[in-house]
Design a protein around this motif. Structure first.
Motif, PDB file in Angstrom:
ATOM      1  N   ASP A  30      23.011 -28.402   9.645  1.00 61.04           N
ATOM      2  CA  ASP A  30      22.667 -27.107  10.240  1.00 61.04           C
ATOM      3  C   ASP A  30      23.332 -26.950  11.601  1.00 61.04           C
ATOM      4  N   LEU A  31      23.424 -25.691  12.047  1.00 59.02           N
ATOM      5  CA  LEU A  31      23.938 -25.411  13.383  1.00 59.02           C
ATOM      6  C   LEU A  31      22.976 -25.941  14.439  1.00 59.02           C
ATOM      7  N   ARG A  32      23.531 -26.449  15.510  1.00 55.99           N
ATOM      8  CA  ARG A  32      22.737 -26.954  16.637  1.00 55.99           C
ATOM      9  C   ARG A  32      22.823 -25.936  17.775  1.00 55.99           C
ATOM     10  N   TYR A  33      21.678 -25.395  18.184  1.00 54.40           N
ATOM     11  CA  TYR A  33      21.636 -24.380  19.232  1.00 54.40           C
ATOM     12  C   TYR A  33      21.399 -25.013  20.603  1.00 54.40           C
ATOM     13  N   ARG A  97      32.297 -14.865   0.998  1.00 53.00           N
ATOM     14  CA  ARG A  97      32.723 -15.764   2.065  1.00 53.00           C
ATOM     15  C   ARG A  97      34.229 -15.990   1.973  1.00 53.00           C
ATOM     16  N   LEU A  98      34.833 -16.244   3.110  1.00 55.62           N
ATOM     17  CA  LEU A  98      36.264 -16.502   3.154  1.00 55.62           C
ATOM     18  C   LEU A  98      36.531 -17.993   2.957  1.00 55.62           C
ATOM     19  N   THR A  99      37.803 -18.346   2.874  1.00 52.77           N
ATOM     20  CA  THR A  99      38.176 -19.705   2.485  1.00 52.77           C
ATOM     21  C   THR A  99      37.778 -20.761   3.508  1.00 52.77           C
ATOM     22  N   TYR A 100      37.483 -20.360   4.752  1.00 56.59           N
ATOM     23  CA  TYR A 100      37.108 -21.377   5.736  1.00 56.59           C
ATOM     24  C   TYR A 100      35.825 -22.102   5.333  1.00 56.59           C
ATOM     25  N   VAL A 101      35.002 -21.501   4.466  1.00 59.00           N
ATOM     26  CA  VAL A 101      33.765 -22.136   4.010  1.00 59.00           C
ATOM     27  C   VAL A 101      34.067 -23.380   3.172  1.00 59.00           C
ATOM     28  N   LEU A 102      35.280 -23.493   2.651  1.00 60.86           N
ATOM     29  CA  LEU A 102      35.659 -24.696   1.918  1.00 60.86           C
ATOM     30  C   LEU A 102      35.642 -25.920   2.825  1.00 60.86           C
ATOM     31  N   ASP A 103      35.733 -25.696   4.137  1.00 62.67           N
ATOM     32  CA  ASP A 103      35.695 -26.800   5.108  1.00 62.67           C
ATOM     33  C   ASP A 103      34.293 -27.001   5.673  1.00 62.67           C
ATOM     34  N   ARG A 104      33.274 -26.590   4.942  1.00 61.65           N
ATOM     35  CA  ARG A 104      31.879 -26.700   5.388  1.00 61.65           C
ATOM     36  C   ARG A 104      31.430 -28.160   5.455  1.00 61.65           C
ATOM     37  N   TRP A 105      30.285 -28.349   6.129  1.00 62.22           N
ATOM     38  CA  TRP A 105      29.677 -29.670   6.224  1.00 62.22           C
ATOM     39  C   TRP A 105      29.166 -30.096   4.848  1.00 62.22           C
ATOM     40  N   THR A 106      29.593 -31.269   4.399  1.00 64.35           N
ATOM     41  CA  THR A 106      29.132 -31.819   3.123  1.00 64.35           C
ATOM     42  C   THR A 106      28.576 -33.232   3.285  1.00 64.35           C
ATOM     43  N   GLY A 107      28.562 -33.707   4.493  1.00 62.70           N
ATOM     44  CA  GLY A 107      28.070 -35.054   4.771  1.00 62.70           C
ATOM     45  C   GLY A 107      28.492 -35.455   6.162  1.00 62.70           C
ATOM     46  N   GLU A 108      27.899 -36.503   6.680  1.00 61.82           N
ATOM     47  CA  GLU A 108      28.153 -36.918   8.059  1.00 61.82           C
ATOM     48  C   GLU A 108      29.645 -37.081   8.327  1.00 61.82           C
ATOM     49  N   SER A 111      32.343 -32.093   8.920  1.00 60.46           N
ATOM     50  CA  SER A 111      32.662 -30.887   9.694  1.00 60.46           C
ATOM     51  C   SER A 111      31.711 -30.787  10.871  1.00 60.46           C
ATOM     52  N   ASN A 112      32.245 -30.319  11.994  1.00 59.46           N
ATOM     53  CA  ASN A 112      31.402 -30.040  13.154  1.00 59.46           C
ATOM     54  C   ASN A 112      31.522 -28.578  13.579  1.00 59.46           C
ATOM     55  N   THR A 113      32.048 -27.747  12.661  1.00 54.90           N
ATOM     56  CA  THR A 113      32.237 -26.329  12.977  1.00 54.90           C
ATOM     57  C   THR A 113      31.617 -25.395  11.946  1.00 54.90           C
ATOM     58  N   VAL A 114      31.633 -25.756  10.673  1.00 57.01           N
ATOM     59  CA  VAL A 114      31.104 -24.896   9.609  1.00 57.01           C
ATOM     60  C   VAL A 114      29.879 -25.569   8.992  1.00 57.01           C
ATOM     61  N   PRO A 115      28.703 -24.932   9.047  1.00 58.42           N
ATOM     62  CA  PRO A 115      27.485 -25.571   8.535  1.00 58.42           C
ATOM     63  C   PRO A 115      27.490 -25.683   7.015  1.00 58.42           C
ATOM     64  N   LYS A 116      26.533 -26.438   6.514  1.00 59.40           N
ATOM     65  CA  LYS A 116      26.392 -26.598   5.066  1.00 59.40           C
ATOM     66  C   LYS A 116      26.032 -25.265   4.415  1.00 59.40           C
ATOM     67  N   VAL A 117      26.284 -25.174   3.128  1.00 55.41           N
ATOM     68  CA  VAL A 117      25.870 -24.009   2.348  1.00 55.41           C
ATOM     69  C   VAL A 117      24.562 -24.371   1.659  1.00 55.41           C
ATOM     70  N   SER A 118      23.550 -23.538   1.883  1.00 53.78           N
ATOM     71  CA  SER A 118      22.234 -23.843   1.339  1.00 53.78           C
ATOM     72  C   SER A 118      21.456 -22.555   1.106  1.00 53.78           C
ATOM     73  N   THR A 119      20.651 -22.556   0.060  1.00 53.52           N
ATOM     74  CA  THR A 119      19.752 -21.427  -0.198  1.00 53.52           C
ATOM     75  C   THR A 119      18.353 -21.715   0.335  1.00 53.52           C
ATOM     76  N   GLY A 120      18.148 -22.911   0.871  1.00 50.73           N
ATOM     77  CA  GLY A 120      16.853 -23.274   1.423  1.00 50.73           C
ATOM     78  C   GLY A 120      16.649 -22.692   2.815  1.00 50.73           C
ATOM     79  N   ALA A 121      15.438 -22.852   3.337  1.00 50.36           N
ATOM     80  CA  ALA A 121      15.121 -22.339   4.675  1.00 50.36           C
ATOM     81  C   ALA A 121      15.930 -23.085   5.728  1.00 50.36           C
ATOM     82  N   ASN A 122      16.607 -22.339   6.571  1.00 47.26           N
ATOM     83  CA  ASN A 122      17.347 -22.932   7.683  1.00 47.26           C
ATOM     84  C   ASN A 122      17.536 -21.862   8.753  1.00 47.26           C
TER      85      ASN A 122
END
Length: 213
Positions: A30-33, A97-108, A111-122
């Motif tokens: 998730d994004l860190r605020y 979504r545009l292609t940059y989402v392909l570089d999303r976070w998928t594990g430690e 990625s430190n710029t694009v968060p994971k894709v999730s349908t859960g609460a976040n």
């Protein structure tokens, strides 16, 4: 709200101020605020300026050239220093979504710029600088090439001018903005700089004939 990367693991989540007040408990990916006011929690009191929809400068560059029977025209426009919100991403679950989402976070460490894709609460859809980016652009709005037949060749037909031309509108836009169109906003101080998913301007081709009698 300001962001500071992506939570990479649970230890980082545990060490960070709680984000529950802005929607949900944070989790890895998730994004860190940023705790802007330093009160030890993330809340809407941490909101701060994150962009400006008003360009620092706008300018145009137009060219018209003539050589013998040929003529060429080019019209362009530039907007520099304005920010745009990809608002359609923050408010719509089913937005494309545009292609940059392909570089999303998928594990430690992924990625430190694009968060994971999730349908859960976040909290990733909270309005933040993740959705705000520089929308400066330079656009070639139109270009046209024409040729006028020498009048001496057509004067017997009763035609005073015969011109053939070909052109293209919205030829190309140079920009780093990830959305569909960096010029989507109306630029107003209230309500400007917000891209709600406007359909991008199409590129159109022209082929024509001008006849003067």
């Amino acid at each position: 709200m300001k962001t500071d990367g992506i939570f990479q693991n649970q230890a980082e989540v545990d060490a960070h101020p709680s984000q529950l007040e802005v929607g949900a408990n944070a989790a890895p990916g998730d994004l860190r605020y940023v705790d802007v006011n330093g009160d030890g929690k993330i809340s809407f009191d941490d909101r701060t300026d994150i962009g400006d929809p008003i360009p620092e400068a706008t300018m145009g560059f137009n060219v018209q050239l003539n050589y013998k029977g040929f003529d060429f025209s080019l019209y362009s426009f530039a907007s520099v220093g304005n920010d745009m919100v990809r608002n359609y991403e923050s408010i719509a679950d089913d937005a494309n979504r545009l292609t940059y989402v392909l570089d999303r976070w998928t594990g430690e460490g992924s990625s430190n710029t694009v968060p994971k894709v999730s349908t859960g609460a976040n909290t990733n859809r909270v309005f933040s600088d993740y959705f705000v980016e520089d929308a400066s652009y330079f656009r070639i709005q139109s270009a046209q090439l024409g040729y006028s037949i020498n009048p001496s060749f057509i004067e017997k037909s009763g035609i005073s001018k015969l011109r053939l031309y070909a052109g293209v509108n919205n030829l190309y836009t140079f920009t780093k903005y990830k959305g569909y169109d960096p010029g989507a906003s109306n630029g107003a101080p209230i309500g400007g700089g917000i891209d709600d998913g406007f359909y991008p301007i199409p590129r159109t081709y022209l082929l024509g004939l001008n006849i003067n009698f």
